[in-house]
Design an enzyme around this catalytic site. Sequence first.
Site: not given
Length: 615
Positions: A386, A388, A390, A457
């Site tokens: 995965d 991630d 950002e 979120y």
Amino acid sequence: MNTQPPLHSTRFRLRSRAVAGLTALLLPLAAMVGLASPAEAAPSATATYTKVSDWGTGFEGKWTVKNTGTTSLSSWTVEWDFPSGTAVTSAWDADVTSSGTHWTAKNKSYNGTLAAGASVSFGFNGTGSGAPSGCKLNGASCDGGSVPGDNPPSAPGTPSASDITNTSVKLTWTAATDDKGIKNYDVLRDGAKIATVTGTTYTNTGLTAGTDYSYAVQARDTADQTGPVSGARAVRTTGGTNPDPGSKVKLGYFTEWGVYDRNYHVKNLVTSGSASKITHINYAFGNVQGGKCTVGEAFPAYEKSYTADQSVDGVADTWDQPLRGNFNQLKKLKAQYPNIKVLWSFGGWTWSGGFGQAAANPTAFAQSCYDLVNDPRWAGLFDGIDLDWEYPNACGLSCDTSGAASFKNMMQAMRAKFGSKLVTAAITADASSGGKIDAADYAGAAQYVDFYNVMTYDFFGAWAAQGPTAPHSPLTSYSGIPQQGFNSDAAIQKLKGKGIAGSKLNLGIGFYGRGWTGVTQAAPGGSATGPAPGKYEQGIDDYKELKTKCPATGTVAGTAYAHCGTQWWSYDTPATVSGKMNYVKSQGLKGAFFWEFSGDTSNGELANAISSGLQ
């Protein structure tokens, strides 16, 4: 939006016999006195074990005693050892007792006598995944007796599984030892012998797609004596028909640093009940440095030793074992819950700065990640990767300028390298006009990923110290929302509008709240003086803390908020999570994911709400 604090901180089934007298309750330990000594030496008799069935939470085992001699056998006693965590819960056609992990079964009054060539069987229900070892029949080896002056071989290593297909699996194990030499190995599948081989590898073919199997091995020495059975390895073949075509992804993040101040370990997934509620685990995080995937921190990942009481299977680590830490515990977890897929997640809020350099040569980056994820030290643990990031071509902790195509190119390289393994990514939920969703080619990259985890979120929080107060994870927009496009539904609809199928999108749930202090207004939109105090960090706290210290007082936009004293918090509760799961189903989404396990209660309230909501 997955924030990473500094390291070092922050069908139940019971089988029974209806015939009176055939089901034997386990005798108290004191009753073993009369069973400890074998009734009669019988080297010309054998006892063989078969696992009749396995339903996940338990199994049915059967022992068969056969008189291979020429004279009658008047009684029999079978003894064996189970590894810690495996136990007999009920039995029939024998009196079964235990002393620790050592088990003893003695014939009933009606089945003790065996004529030459005759056989008798007794069965039991059990829990755990271990296989029996050290079997003795009337004090002699269960395979027909021991050889004087020749010790039986040791147990081989627990087999590892590789090259798993729809119909086959390759097993490999470390060699057993023996004072006179090893002759060969018996390969056991679900407790029954399926092959005898001379080496330490075996490929089992002719299997059924999408089916669970359990493998173990047992050594034979040159005198044909068998030693203890190895540990069991659970394997599920690929393919097959999904018994629940509508089943959803239920993924949770497990944080590497949670073993420190949070004192949250892989075993907590079992004790909380969450392990039985999920389908995937993202291990967070690996780092991205120098254009490569690297280990986040070695100590918690694969060096930390666990005692028996801390370990998933109740077996303590030894000082010299090659793999310890979270990785070893996750392997043990997968042995007990073989349907869970584990992915290694790289990046996160703190460690996304290295993606820009990695994007300059995505093929080399993918190779480095593949090599690390499949490192021989933890071979078989990870089912994929995965990323991630950002954020690609946008700003997070730092700003990336690698271009709109960089994310697509990276995911294409990942798919080319990882093949049929899982390739996933956590992506932004910023659906504002010209926002982060617009900054990168998420639609182009979607063809290469199994699914996206949309981080719905952290839309609002006390980084805006004076407010206005707003829920950090609103499902929909609402009157007075501080920023248009900052809500879950807006993100999902924008991604769908770019051509990404809902079946590739997971909705994000935060197992924490964000809050302000100096707030007098109970409803959203109030002013504040700064972040509310949190256990590990200002302005943020776990659901398990907030549910009692500042209980919810209202809901807005599909999530909860709480006003207590001068503090104002927003967070999801089991009730609001259930509402969000209805949204997942109505939108045809792949499923849901959450950040992260340790924020939940000790009995896994939120994980259970996700699981129940997606049934």
